[in-house]
Write a protein that holds these residues in place. Structure first.
Motif, PDB file in Angstrom:
ATOM      1  N   GLU A 123     -30.073  48.479  19.767  1.00  0.00           N
ATOM      2  CA  GLU A 123     -30.523  47.135  19.395  1.00  0.00           C
ATOM      3  C   GLU A 123     -29.354  46.148  19.367  1.00  0.00           C
ATOM      4  OE1 GLU A 123     -33.429  45.200  16.093  1.00  0.00           O
ATOM      5  OE2 GLU A 123     -31.855  46.501  15.312  1.00  0.00           O
ATOM      6  N   GLU A 124     -28.269  46.517  18.720  1.00  0.00           N
ATOM      7  CA  GLU A 124     -27.148  45.590  18.574  1.00  0.00           C
ATOM      8  C   GLU A 124     -26.443  45.340  19.897  1.00  0.00           C
ATOM      9  OE1 GLU A 124     -26.624  43.800  15.988  1.00  0.00           O
ATOM     10  OE2 GLU A 124     -28.098  44.825  14.742  1.00  0.00           O
ATOM     11  N   CYS A 125     -26.302  46.372  20.720  1.00  0.00           N
ATOM     12  CA  CYS A 125     -25.649  46.173  22.022  1.00  0.00           C
ATOM     13  C   CYS A 125     -26.483  45.271  22.921  1.00  0.00           C
ATOM     14  CB  CYS A 125     -25.402  47.525  22.693  1.00  0.00           C
ATOM     15  SG  CYS A 125     -24.090  48.506  21.927  1.00  0.00           S
ATOM     16  N   MET A 126     -27.800  45.454  22.903  1.00  0.00           N
ATOM     17  CA  MET A 126     -28.668  44.618  23.741  1.00  0.00           C
ATOM     18  C   MET A 126     -28.694  43.177  23.228  1.00  0.00           C
ATOM     19  SD  MET A 126     -29.390  46.699  26.066  1.00  0.00           S
ATOM     20  CE  MET A 126     -28.296  48.100  25.808  1.00  0.00           C
ATOM     21  N   LEU A 127     -28.739  42.986  21.916  1.00  0.00           N
ATOM     22  CA  LEU A 127     -28.685  41.627  21.360  1.00  0.00           C
ATOM     23  C   LEU A 127     -27.386  40.936  21.752  1.00  0.00           C
ATOM     24  CD1 LEU A 127     -30.095  42.108  17.745  1.00  0.00           C
ATOM     25  CD2 LEU A 127     -31.091  40.678  19.543  1.00  0.00           C
ATOM     26  N   LYS A 128     -26.279  41.677  21.683  1.00  0.00           N
ATOM     27  CA  LYS A 128     -24.980  41.086  22.013  1.00  0.00           C
ATOM     28  C   LYS A 128     -24.933  40.692  23.484  1.00  0.00           C
ATOM     29  CE  LYS A 128     -20.978  40.182  19.911  1.00  0.00           C
ATOM     30  NZ  LYS A 128     -20.927  39.371  18.671  1.00  0.00           N
ATOM     31  N   ALA A 129     -25.507  41.534  24.350  1.00  0.00           N
ATOM     32  CA  ALA A 129     -25.517  41.223  25.781  1.00  0.00           C
ATOM     33  C   ALA A 129     -26.433  40.039  26.082  1.00  0.00           C
ATOM     34  CB  ALA A 129     -25.961  42.446  26.581  1.00  0.00           C
ATOM     35  N   ASN A 130     -27.619  40.028  25.496  1.00  0.00           N
ATOM     36  CA  ASN A 130     -28.536  38.900  25.693  1.00  0.00           C
ATOM     37  C   ASN A 130     -27.900  37.589  25.256  1.00  0.00           C
ATOM     38  OD1 ASN A 130     -30.763  40.256  26.809  1.00  0.00           O
ATOM     39  ND2 ASN A 130     -31.592  40.783  24.796  1.00  0.00           N
ATOM     40  N   LYS A 131     -27.244  37.636  24.111  1.00  0.00           N
ATOM     41  CA  LYS A 131     -26.606  36.424  23.589  1.00  0.00           C
ATOM     42  C   LYS A 131     -25.457  35.994  24.502  1.00  0.00           C
ATOM     43  CE  LYS A 131     -24.953  34.499  19.209  1.00  0.00           C
ATOM     44  NZ  LYS A 131     -24.516  34.817  17.818  1.00  0.00           N
ATOM     45  N   ALA A 132     -24.735  36.958  25.055  1.00  0.00           N
ATOM     46  CA  ALA A 132     -23.626  36.637  25.966  1.00  0.00           C
ATOM     47  C   ALA A 132     -24.139  35.946  27.219  1.00  0.00           C
ATOM     48  CB  ALA A 132     -22.868  37.912  26.327  1.00  0.00           C
ATOM     49  N   VAL A 133     -25.233  36.443  27.768  1.00  0.00           N
ATOM     50  CA  VAL A 133     -25.801  35.834  28.975  1.00  0.00           C
ATOM     51  C   VAL A 133     -26.277  34.419  28.673  1.00  0.00           C
ATOM     52  CG1 VAL A 133     -27.682  35.975  30.638  1.00  0.00           C
ATOM     53  CG2 VAL A 133     -26.413  38.038  30.013  1.00  0.00           C
ATOM     54  N   THR A 134     -26.914  34.251  27.522  1.00  0.00           N
ATOM     55  CA  THR A 134     -27.357  32.921  27.110  1.00  0.00           C
ATOM     56  C   THR A 134     -26.176  31.970  27.006  1.00  0.00           C
ATOM     57  OG1 THR A 134     -29.145  33.926  25.838  1.00  0.00           O
ATOM     58  CG2 THR A 134     -28.628  31.644  25.365  1.00  0.00           C
ATOM     59  N   HIS A 135     -25.093  32.444  26.430  1.00  0.00           N
ATOM     60  CA  HIS A 135     -23.868  31.644  26.301  1.00  0.00           C
ATOM     61  C   HIS A 135     -23.379  31.215  27.679  1.00  0.00           C
ATOM     62  CE1 HIS A 135     -19.620  30.737  25.664  1.00  0.00           C
ATOM     63  NE2 HIS A 135     -19.852  30.662  24.364  1.00  0.00           N
ATOM     64  N   GLU A 136     -23.369  32.163  28.610  1.00  0.00           N
ATOM     65  CA  GLU A 136     -22.913  31.867  29.968  1.00  0.00           C
ATOM     66  C   GLU A 136     -23.814  30.824  30.631  1.00  0.00           C
ATOM     67  OE1 GLU A 136     -21.414  32.107  33.971  1.00  0.00           O
ATOM     68  OE2 GLU A 136     -20.497  32.695  32.056  1.00  0.00           O
ATOM     69  N   LEU A 137     -25.120  31.009  30.527  1.00  0.00           N
ATOM     70  CA  LEU A 137     -26.056  30.113  31.207  1.00  0.00           C
ATOM     71  C   LEU A 137     -26.014  28.702  30.645  1.00  0.00           C
ATOM     72  CD1 LEU A 137     -29.154  32.460  31.619  1.00  0.00           C
ATOM     73  CD2 LEU A 137     -27.718  31.552  33.450  1.00  0.00           C
ATOM     74  N   MET A 138     -26.032  28.585  29.320  1.00  0.00           N
ATOM     75  CA  MET A 138     -26.129  27.249  28.732  1.00  0.00           C
ATOM     76  C   MET A 138     -24.771  26.581  28.572  1.00  0.00           C
ATOM     77  SD  MET A 138     -27.578  24.621  27.694  1.00  0.00           S
ATOM     78  CE  MET A 138     -29.202  25.243  28.125  1.00  0.00           C
ATOM     79  N   TRP A 139     -23.824  27.264  27.927  1.00  0.00           N
ATOM     80  CA  TRP A 139     -22.570  26.589  27.593  1.00  0.00           C
ATOM     81  C   TRP A 139     -21.609  26.523  28.778  1.00  0.00           C
ATOM     82  CZ3 TRP A 139     -24.012  23.914  23.935  1.00  0.00           C
ATOM     83  CH2 TRP A 139     -24.693  24.406  22.827  1.00  0.00           C
ATOM     84  N   ASP A 140     -21.559  27.575  29.602  1.00  0.00           N
ATOM     85  CA  ASP A 140     -20.605  27.581  30.711  1.00  0.00           C
ATOM     86  C   ASP A 140     -21.164  26.949  31.979  1.00  0.00           C
ATOM     87  OD1 ASP A 140     -18.949  28.858  28.967  1.00  0.00           O
ATOM     88  OD2 ASP A 140     -19.103  30.834  29.879  1.00  0.00           O
ATOM     89  N   ARG A 141     -22.480  27.113  32.212  1.00  0.00           N
ATOM     90  CA  ARG A 141     -23.068  26.574  33.435  1.00  0.00           C
ATOM     91  C   ARG A 141     -23.966  25.368  33.185  1.00  0.00           C
ATOM     92  NH1 ARG A 141     -25.095  31.717  37.066  1.00  0.00           N
ATOM     93  NH2 ARG A 141     -23.464  33.213  36.491  1.00  0.00           N
ATOM     94  N   GLY A 142     -24.549  25.297  31.998  1.00  0.00           N
ATOM     95  CA  GLY A 142     -25.454  24.195  31.687  1.00  0.00           C
ATOM     96  C   GLY A 142     -26.721  24.196  32.510  1.00  0.00           C
ATOM     97  N   VAL A 143     -27.243  25.389  32.790  1.00  0.00           N
ATOM     98  CA  VAL A 143     -28.442  25.478  33.620  1.00  0.00           C
ATOM     99  C   VAL A 143     -29.661  25.824  32.769  1.00  0.00           C
ATOM    100  CG1 VAL A 143     -27.113  26.219  35.623  1.00  0.00           C
ATOM    101  CG2 VAL A 143     -28.163  27.943  34.145  1.00  0.00           C
ATOM    102  N   GLU A 144     -30.818  25.423  33.284  1.00  0.00           N
ATOM    103  CA  GLU A 144     -32.060  25.845  32.651  1.00  0.00           C
ATOM    104  C   GLU A 144     -32.294  27.317  32.948  1.00  0.00           C
ATOM    105  OE1 GLU A 144     -34.963  23.139  34.302  1.00  0.00           O
ATOM    106  OE2 GLU A 144     -35.038  22.050  32.402  1.00  0.00           O
ATOM    107  N   ALA A 145     -32.968  27.997  32.041  1.00  0.00           N
ATOM    108  CA  ALA A 145     -33.325  29.401  32.229  1.00  0.00           C
ATOM    109  C   ALA A 145     -34.520  29.664  31.319  1.00  0.00           C
ATOM    110  CB  ALA A 145     -32.151  30.311  31.884  1.00  0.00           C
ATOM    111  N   MET A 146     -34.952  30.914  31.249  1.00  0.00           N
ATOM    112  CA  MET A 146     -36.050  31.254  30.349  1.00  0.00           C
ATOM    113  C   MET A 146     -35.460  31.685  29.014  1.00  0.00           C
ATOM    114  SD  MET A 146     -38.958  33.004  32.793  1.00  0.00           S
ATOM    115  CE  MET A 146     -40.181  33.080  31.486  1.00  0.00           C
ATOM    116  N   TYR A 147     -35.340  30.724  28.117  1.00  0.00           N
ATOM    117  CA  TYR A 147     -34.781  30.982  26.799  1.00  0.00           C
ATOM    118  C   TYR A 147     -35.881  31.405  25.828  1.00  0.00           C
ATOM    119  CZ  TYR A 147     -30.659  28.669  28.670  1.00  0.00           C
ATOM    120  OH  TYR A 147     -29.584  28.331  29.443  1.00  0.00           O
ATOM    121  N   ARG A 148     -35.501  32.183  24.848  1.00  0.00           N
ATOM    122  CA  ARG A 148     -36.440  32.653  23.826  1.00  0.00           C
ATOM    123  C   ARG A 148     -36.291  31.775  22.598  1.00  0.00           C
ATOM    124  NH1 ARG A 148     -41.248  35.134  23.722  1.00  0.00           N
ATOM    125  NH2 ARG A 148     -41.464  36.686  22.060  1.00  0.00           N
ATOM    126  N   VAL A 149     -37.343  31.062  22.257  1.00  0.00           N
ATOM    127  CA  VAL A 149     -37.310  30.095  21.149  1.00  0.00           C
ATOM    128  C   VAL A 149     -38.247  30.575  20.046  1.00  0.00           C
ATOM    129  CG1 VAL A 149     -37.860  27.730  20.477  1.00  0.00           C
ATOM    130  CG2 VAL A 149     -36.723  28.175  22.663  1.00  0.00           C
TER     131      VAL A 149
END
Length: 433
Positions: A254-280
């Motif tokens: 659970e913790e490893c997958m959460l950390k990876a998901n959060k890392a990808v989100t960080h990359e998509l939004m903060w580093d690239r600024g692209v739209e994606a399918m975010y979980r809200v």
């Protein structure tokens, strides 16, 4: 531990739930009725099956042709950890410890290499949007042959993966660097959750999996130490933990997958600024949270810490840790009743209330979730589908349908005297009368 958890924990030593042929027909008729009601297709179109079968041919040759274009991680100690009855092994982990950092690799089967917008499998995945899990019966988003072959990270076989490499500060566990790339991996061991627990208890339990068993045992201990730290940090930061007594193996994954998901989100939004399918995940109103806490406080043998009432998620966490086992389900239900439904959106900035993450998205399960498959495609190509908003709505809607179907099916099983959790964990066997 809840009854369901206890049953899951002993599933490996118990046989399937036995039913007779008449009961089996009754169950099948009800299942078909519910799948029709919620528009969940149980069969794949012939062209989708044909395409999937074609993509699983000449596996070794295709992987060999990809090696030069990818990061070669086949020498990195890697393993999977899944339930004993897992039908696919789509995520694997690796870990190293340095003087001032942990390096955590989460490898996800590279589903988008085989399923892309030019394929019939992609179109069918959009229609289905997720895998639906009924007790003892699974309706897949993608043809199972993919998960059973090219997208299953089985031991001692080269496989194509999408790897999230995270360098984590030892003190804060924050990301120092995040690197997401296509890779070739070779899993060294397939562990069940029980295998993982056994290795954590006794290093010699790793002997049956790899030649260098002491190394596998040390890596499991290391990833457990990291996962435990990440888990405690999440709670301290205000992440809601409704299952506080989860065993070590589940916590690691659970913790490893959460950390990876959060890392990808960080990359998509903060580093690239692209739209994606975010979980809200919206938050309940203050009144709704108060209602839930009052209901919990009124339970026999349960006390909500007085200094935590202004921080409802921390209040629930603290209460669950001290509550008697018989009240855990009631506490969880009191919280779930007031929680708004999470959904997929292209704009992440409403945040994820339960996790207390500013932004969050899914990446680690592209075999069973449309959101993850599309996010794999966006990470790789930086190409955002034009109909992304519609895809988000579709995924949210179909997830809700699958969950409601599962609830009604479980309720039906209880009405006819069967335990859905036992069936979920142990399966069904039809016996002659």
């Amino acid at each position: 531990m809840t009854d369901a958890q206890a049953d899951a924990g002993t599933a490996e030593s118990q046989g399937p739930v036995e039913i007779d042929e008449e009961m089996a027909r009754h169950i099948e008729n009800k299942r078909d009725e519910l799948l029709d009601k919620f528009d969940i297709p149980d069969q794949f179109p012939p062209e989708v099956i044909e395409e999937a079968n074609a993509r699983t041919e000449d596996l070794e040759e295709e992987i060999a042709s990809e090696v030069d274009e990818r990061r070669d991680l086949r020498d990195l100690l890697t393993w999977t950890t899944d339930p004993i009855d897992a039908q696919d092994f789509d995520d694997a982990i690796s870990i190293e410890e340095h003087d001032d950092e942990y390096v955590l690799w989460v490898h996800i089967a590279d589903v988008s290499h085989y399923v892309n917008p030019d394929t019939a499998m992609w179109d069918n995945a959009v229609e289905r949007a997720n895998t639906a899990y009924l007790p003892g019966y699974t309706i897949h988003m993608l043809p199972p042959v993919l998960a059973e072959t090219v997208c299953s990270l089985v031991p001692n076989e080269d496989r194509l993966a999408h790897t999230v490499e995270m360098h984590l500060d030892k003190e804060t566990l924050s990301y120092e660097t995040i690197d997401i790339y296509k890779s070739v991996i070779r899993s060294d061991a397939r562990l069940t959750y029980t295998d993982c627990e056994n290795i954590l208890d006794d290093a010699s339990a790793a002997d049956e999996f790899v030649e260098d068993s002491s190394r596998l045992a040390k890596k499991n201990h290391l990833v457990w130490e990291l996962a435990d730290q990440m888990h405690e940090q999440r709670k301290e930061d205000g992440s809601l933990v409704l299952n506080p007594r989860r065993d070590r193996a589940h916590t690691i994954i659970e913790e490893c997958m959460l950390k990876a998901n959060k890392a990808v989100t960080h990359e998509l939004m903060w580093d690239r600024g692209v739209e994606a399918m975010y979980r809200v995940h919206p938050q309940p109103s203050p009144d709704e949270w108060s209602e839930a806490l009052r209901e919990i406080q009124d339970l026999d043998g349960v006390s909500v810490p007085g200094d935590k009432w202004d921080e409802p998620r921390k209040a629930v966490n603290a209460t669950l840790e001290q509550a008697p086992d018989r009240q855990l389900n009631k506490i969880q239900w009191a919280v779930m009743k007031v929680m708004p439904r999470a959904k997929y959106m292209s704009d992440p900035f409403s945040g994820h209330h339960a996790l207390n993450f500013e932004i969050y998205g899914h990446f680690t399960s592209p075999i069973r979730r449309l959101s993850d498959l599309i996010n794999h495609w966006i990470v790789y190509t930086n190409d955002v589908p034009e109909n992304l908003t519609a895809l988000c709505d579709r995924a949210s809607e179909k997830q809700q349908s699958a969950e409601q179907c599962e609830r009604e099916y479980s309720q039906f099983l209880e009405e006819i005297g069967l335990n859905p959790d036992a069936i979920k964990n142990r399966g069904i066997e039809i016996v002659e009368e």
